[in-house]
Design a protein around this motif. Structure first.
Motif, PDB file in Angstrom:
ATOM      1  N   ASP B 195      -5.625  -6.039   5.381  1.00 32.78           N
ATOM      2  CA  ASP B 195      -4.383  -5.359   5.682  1.00 32.78           C
ATOM      3  C   ASP B 195      -3.788  -4.997   4.524  1.00 32.78           C
ATOM      4  O   ASP B 195      -4.095  -5.187   3.532  1.00 32.78           O
ATOM      5  CB  ASP B 195      -3.406  -6.000   6.419  1.00 32.78           C
ATOM      6  CG  ASP B 195      -2.349  -5.481   7.326  1.00 32.78           C
ATOM      7  OD1 ASP B 195      -2.250  -4.185   7.155  1.00 32.78           O
ATOM      8  OD2 ASP B 195      -1.244  -6.033   7.855  1.00 32.78           O
ATOM      9  N   LEU B 196      -2.823  -3.854   4.641  1.00 32.87           N
ATOM     10  CA  LEU B 196      -1.990  -3.428   3.383  1.00 32.87           C
ATOM     11  C   LEU B 196      -1.181  -4.499   2.716  1.00 32.87           C
ATOM     12  O   LEU B 196      -0.683  -5.308   3.757  1.00 32.87           O
ATOM     13  CB  LEU B 196      -1.327  -2.183   3.537  1.00 32.87           C
ATOM     14  CG  LEU B 196      -2.295  -0.856   4.100  1.00 32.87           C
ATOM     15  CD1 LEU B 196      -1.123   0.060   4.366  1.00 32.87           C
ATOM     16  CD2 LEU B 196      -2.869  -0.685   2.862  1.00 32.87           C
ATOM     17  N   PRO B 197      -0.932  -4.638   1.586  1.00 28.31           N
ATOM     18  CA  PRO B 197      -0.050  -5.810   1.093  1.00 28.31           C
ATOM     19  C   PRO B 197       1.184  -5.680   1.580  1.00 28.31           C
ATOM     20  O   PRO B 197       2.092  -6.446   1.112  1.00 28.31           O
ATOM     21  CB  PRO B 197      -0.321  -5.689  -0.469  1.00 28.31           C
ATOM     22  CG  PRO B 197      -0.787  -4.311  -0.636  1.00 28.31           C
ATOM     23  CD  PRO B 197      -1.404  -3.758   0.539  1.00 28.31           C
ATOM     24  N   HIS B 198       1.829  -4.614   1.832  1.00 22.37           N
ATOM     25  CA  HIS B 198       3.348  -4.613   2.266  1.00 22.37           C
ATOM     26  C   HIS B 198       3.310  -4.177   3.763  1.00 22.37           C
ATOM     27  O   HIS B 198       2.342  -3.620   4.490  1.00 22.37           O
ATOM     28  CB  HIS B 198       3.976  -3.184   1.683  1.00 22.37           C
ATOM     29  CG  HIS B 198       2.998  -2.044   1.631  1.00 22.37           C
ATOM     30  ND1 HIS B 198       2.097  -1.674   0.725  1.00 22.37           N
ATOM     31  CD2 HIS B 198       3.200  -1.084   2.507  1.00 22.37           C
ATOM     32  CE1 HIS B 198       1.399  -0.518   1.206  1.00 22.37           C
ATOM     33  NE2 HIS B 198       2.208   0.002   2.253  1.00 22.37           N
ATOM     34  N   PRO B 199       4.222  -4.667   4.374  1.00 21.99           N
ATOM     35  CA  PRO B 199       4.597  -4.587   5.916  1.00 21.99           C
ATOM     36  C   PRO B 199       4.772  -3.088   6.243  1.00 21.99           C
ATOM     37  O   PRO B 199       4.979  -2.350   5.480  1.00 21.99           O
ATOM     38  CB  PRO B 199       5.825  -5.591   6.057  1.00 21.99           C
ATOM     39  CG  PRO B 199       6.483  -5.433   4.910  1.00 21.99           C
ATOM     40  CD  PRO B 199       5.714  -5.352   3.677  1.00 21.99           C
ATOM     41  N   LEU B 200       4.523  -2.970   7.548  1.00 20.37           N
ATOM     42  CA  LEU B 200       4.631  -1.439   8.246  1.00 20.37           C
ATOM     43  C   LEU B 200       6.371  -1.263   8.379  1.00 20.37           C
ATOM     44  O   LEU B 200       6.801  -2.211   8.765  1.00 20.37           O
ATOM     45  CB  LEU B 200       3.954  -1.495   9.529  1.00 20.37           C
ATOM     46  CG  LEU B 200       4.037  -0.038  10.331  1.00 20.37           C
ATOM     47  CD1 LEU B 200       3.390   0.826   9.405  1.00 20.37           C
ATOM     48  CD2 LEU B 200       3.584  -0.175  11.600  1.00 20.37           C
TER      49      LEU B 200
END
Lengths: 193, 438
Positions: B195-200
């Motif tokens: 997943d991307l390292p920052h939240p959606l």
């Protein structure tokens, strides 16, 4: 046979011993000379080998085989087609300006300076033909409707450029081909011969 | 793709390595033309049209996916053509609607691998520019934009933050999947198990529907195998000149890793799945990448210039300061990695490194005139180690999370007997070990 007096026997033995000692010294000296000669030969041999190694590095043969060099070229061409041409001072160009395929005739733009030959391939990887073409030439090849890609090799036979024919409907391109249709392929210098 | 288009404006044959991409002309182009040009680029086929070089064409899961999803030729080349070409007198602003052929037409252009979008989006670039756009559009908390930036903002909103024109290849959002950012995360999760390292933004804590929807098929071993490949390649590079001692380089194992990675990625693409999603993701990220790649009008207006040799990460960090969002700490490495890893993964997927002889090109340096593949891998190893903290170059070091994650990539001994019955299939856990550390 009468025995010699003891004094004479001693003098004779001394003379023999001296002669033996002299001979022995000569043998040892000769061996040292020989050993020195052998050592010098060995040093010379090693120097020759070192020189040969140095020379071989100056004219290095690539450790990669032809197929591996093709992989290198294809990778470079794919990077180019993604818009990448190297970084940090490196400039890697693997793509050839797209040759035009018009009605079965393939026309090239001027080849890179180190070009020596051009190979045409079908889509299944089969080789169609190889033609000699030097750098700066604009060869054309007739009767090759099924060419899928072309590869330019240098004088050493190493692949240096990859090109993908651009199919152009007849009558659209302004670039003259002028080649008569023939049942075999040939190359020329931007004009029929 | 937009970085490619900017380069094509300056270098239509794509053979002038010193050409400088013309971002100004591209950003001045009307978004409907850009959208149509994407249709033309898709119809070009990308790697699906790349010659298979004698092996089976395995690109995009099924190379036919491009032709089956493209606009019909008559429509695309007639009433819906882009009109993007370089006039004989050179580029003008605003660009005119030019007669065919369009830029790139007839060239075998490829678009980037999904890893390009994943690595770039890991920098936080989309979140930062979304906030920049929002501020430009709804208020005056930023300095007044120049006309060039205003045109850029309009095109950015039209192309990436609203539904694209109906029936276009980039039109992914719908009532069934309304969020383009969640669509991209779903694709990253399926392909790379990360997943991307920052939240959606806007999502509730712990809510990750893109993972739930993917089922239990995500490539969760991707990062483990990729890191092992980098480690083995570095071992080969280290020992390339080793002529006398024990040489631990194993081209067969490197080829095996490439083959396994290729099969893993192709498994997610069966039948052409994820082809549209990948195309849409890499085009969106390339737009924002192009925006910070040089001192464009947007960068000037946001007072984030970095000079001719400046780094995109520096510009992004300065822009992030304007809107109160910090990019990833390793953005500098991620920008460069995105460019380098993309062609390598394409080649792995296309089975070009799956034989021991071909795999040797990944680490053969000594005596090779222009070792472009190995040189790329050296740079990737440097940047990956710096971005992730994984000690790839130190063979004596093994990251503890790898041992805890499960079995190593290469078994040290054969299994002793039949394996125990597998546990019931469950959803993959939330990937806590992201590829990058923000």
């Amino acid at each position: 046979m009468a025995d010699k007096p003891p004094g004479e026997q001693s003098a004779a033995a001394t003379a023999v011993n001296e002669r033996l000692l002299e001979l022995l010294e000569q043998v040892v000296a000769n061996q040292a000379v020989q050993a020195t000669a052998n050592l010098q030969d060995e040093i010379a041999e090693r120097l020759r080998a070192a020189v040969q190694y140095r020379d071989s590095r100056d004219h290095a043969v690539s450790p990669l085989g032809y197929d591996q060099l093709q992989i290198e070229l294809r990778f470079m061409a794919l990077s180019n087609s993604l818009g990448r041409f190297g970084s940090h001072g490196e400039r890697d160009v693997g793509l050839l300006p797209a040759p035009e395929l018009i009605d079965g005739t393939l026309s090239f733009q001027p080849l890179p300076p180190d070009a020596a030959s051009v190979i045409l391939f079908r889509a299944d990887g089969g080789q169609l033909i190889e033609i000699d073409a030097a750098g700066g030439e604009t060869p054309f090849v007739t009767d090759v409707p099924d060419v899928a890609w072309v590869q330019v090799n240098n004088i050493n036979g190493d692949p240096i450029r990859l090109g993908f024919p651009q199919r152009v409907p007849a009558g659209v391109s302004g670039r003259p081909t002028g080649a008569a249709r023939r049942s075999h392929t040939r190359s020329g210098n931007a004009g029929p011969t | 793709m937009f970085r490619m288009l900017a380069r094509l404006i300056a270098d239509p044959t794509l053979t002038t390595s010193t050409a400088v991409p013309d971002a100004a002309t591209l950003f001045a182009t009307h978004p409907i033309q850009l959208s149509r040009w994407l249709e033309e680029a898709w119809a070009g086929g990308g790697v699906a049209n790349w010659p298979a070089f004698g092996v089976q064409n395995v690109a995009l899961g099924d190379p036919a996916v491009v032709r089956r999803l493209q606009l019909p030729d008559g429509l695309r080349n007639d009433t819906l053509r882009s009109g993007i070409a370089v006039p004989s007198g050179g580029p003008v602003i605003p660009p005119d609607f030019e007669p065919p052929p369009a830029l790139g037409n007839g060239l075998t252009l490829a678009w980037d691998h999904l890893i390009y979008a994943y690595l770039l989006e890991s920098t936080g670039i989309v979140e930062i520019f979304a906030e920049v756009l929002r501020r430009y559009l709804v208020g005056e908390t930023l300095d007044a934009p120049s006309i060039d930036t205003l045109v850029w903002a309009r095109a950015s909103e039209e192309l990436f933050f609203r539904d694209p024109p109906l029936f276009h290849i980039g039109g992914l959002t719908s009532q069934l999947r309304p969020d383009a950012r969640a669509i991209r995360r779903n694709a990253y999760w399926r392909m790379f198990g990360s997943d991307l390292p920052h939240p959606l933004p806007g999502a509730a804590a712990g809510e990750q529907p893109w993972k739930r929807d993917a089922g239990a098929v995500a490539n969760t071993r991707f990062l483990e195998l990729w890191t092992e490949l980098l480690r083995q390649v570095w071992m080969g590079i280290e020992n390339d000149r080793n002529q006398v001692g024990t040489n631990p380089t194993d081209p067969s194992y490197v080829a095996y890793l490439c083959q396994t990675l290729g099969e893993m990625l192709r498994l997610r693409r069966r039948g052409g799945m994820l082809a549209r999603e990948e195309f849409s993701a890499v085009t969106a990220l390339s737009w924002f990448h192009l925006t910070v790649e040089s001192d464009t009008a947007v960068v000037h207006d946001l007072r984030a210039t970095a000079g001719g040799v400046g780094n995109p990460a520096d510009r992004l960090a300065a822009i992030g300061q304007r809107v109160g969002i910090a990019p990833a700490r390793h953005a500098r490495e991620l920008f460069e990695l995105a460019d380098l890893v993309s062609p390598v993964l394409w080649f792995i997927e296309l089975d070009q490194f799956s034989s021991p002889a071909n795999a040797e090109t990944l680490f053969r340096i000594f005596g090779v005139v222009n070792p472009v593949v190995a040189r790329t891998m050296i740079r990737i190893v440097d940047l990956w180690q710096s971005a992730t903290g994984e000690r790839i170059k130190d063979s004596a070091v093994r990251a503890p999370q790898r041992a805890a994650a499960g079995t190593p990539a290469q078994p040290t001994r054969l299994p002793a007997g039949p394996a125990p019955a597998p546990a019931p299939a469950t959803l993959s856990p939330n990937g806590s070990s992201s590829a990058v550390r923000a």
